[in-house]
Design a protein around this motif. Structure first.
Motif: not given
Length: 224
Positions: A155-162, A171-186, A222-223
């Motif tokens: 939403r923040d990115a959209k509001d800033n006209n990305v 979205a892909e970068e954030l999804s990859k980041l989340k997957a890495g975190l969950l795998e570390d916790l697992r 970054k964006y």
């Protein structure tokens, strides 16, 4: 007013055992019956079917779900004994097995109805299951928290006209980041970063969420 038994059907992925165990505990609390129907489908078949949708999901989403989903463990978990695992291999052969599958499902439901759970039942097995799923529940909570963070970041990115193309990459970068975190916790990785130390957080899940928030903010910047 129903003359026959009442069935509550929860149609969802329930990809973590902890999600399903919460439903089991609720059924036990009210002395209801409980059973599970799990459809096991090869990843390639899932990808092919998804591409036929009018609005298909990204292949990465399907692959992540396939890696994340935890099948019922009938040998390890006593509470999952009343489960039926169905194979979905694709093709026309499935139609020829419809009658047999219907009989199996009816049998599963009948067995569940004949054996309602005992209210407030306490046993060593259940206590062990509670402890075993505690970590999984923490992962689930971290997953939900990361989803909220990603939604806000988008939403923040959209509001800033990305631009739309960059929104997809974000979205892909954030999804990859989340997957890495969950795998570390697992995997039970024991790590701390500066953000966690500053906030004096000791819980792996809380630490992971704070770290994810910090990293997600840097990615969005970054964006923007």
């Amino acid at each position: 007013a129903a003359s026959g038994p009442l069935y509550l059907i929860l149609d969802d992925n329930f990809y973590y055992q902890s999600m399903r165990y919460e439903v089991y505990q609720l059924a036990r609390k009210y002395s209801l019956s409980f059973c599970q129907l799990f459809l096991e489908c090869p990843l390639e078949c899932c990808l092919q079917r998804n591409r036929l949708r009018s609005q298909p999901l990204p292949d990465q989403t399907i692959s992540l779900m396939a890696n994340r989903i935890e099948m019922p463990d009938l040998k390890k978990n006593a509470w999952e004994q009343n489960s039926l695992l169905l194979q979905s291999l694709g093709g026309t052969s499935e139609h020829h097995c419809a009658t047999g599958l219907t009989e199996q499902i009816i049998s599963l439901l009948a067995t569940a109805l004949e054996n309602p759970l005992k209210q407030n039942e306490e046993s060593t097995e259940h206590k062990e299951a509670d402890r075993a799923l505690c970590a999984a529940s923490a992962i689930h909570q971290a997953d939900q928290a990361c989803r909220r963070i990603i939604s806000q970041a988008m939403r923040d990115a959209k509001d800033n006209n990305v631009l739309p193309g960059e929104m997809k990459s974000l979205a892909e970068e954030l999804s990859k980041l989340k997957a890495g975190l969950l795998e570390d916790l697992r995997q039970g990785s024991n790590w701390k970063d500066q953000v966690c130390l500053e906030k004096q957080q000791s819980s792996p899940a809380a630490c992971g969420i704070s770290s994810f928030q910090h990293q997600a903010t840097k990615v969005v910047n970054k964006y923007i």
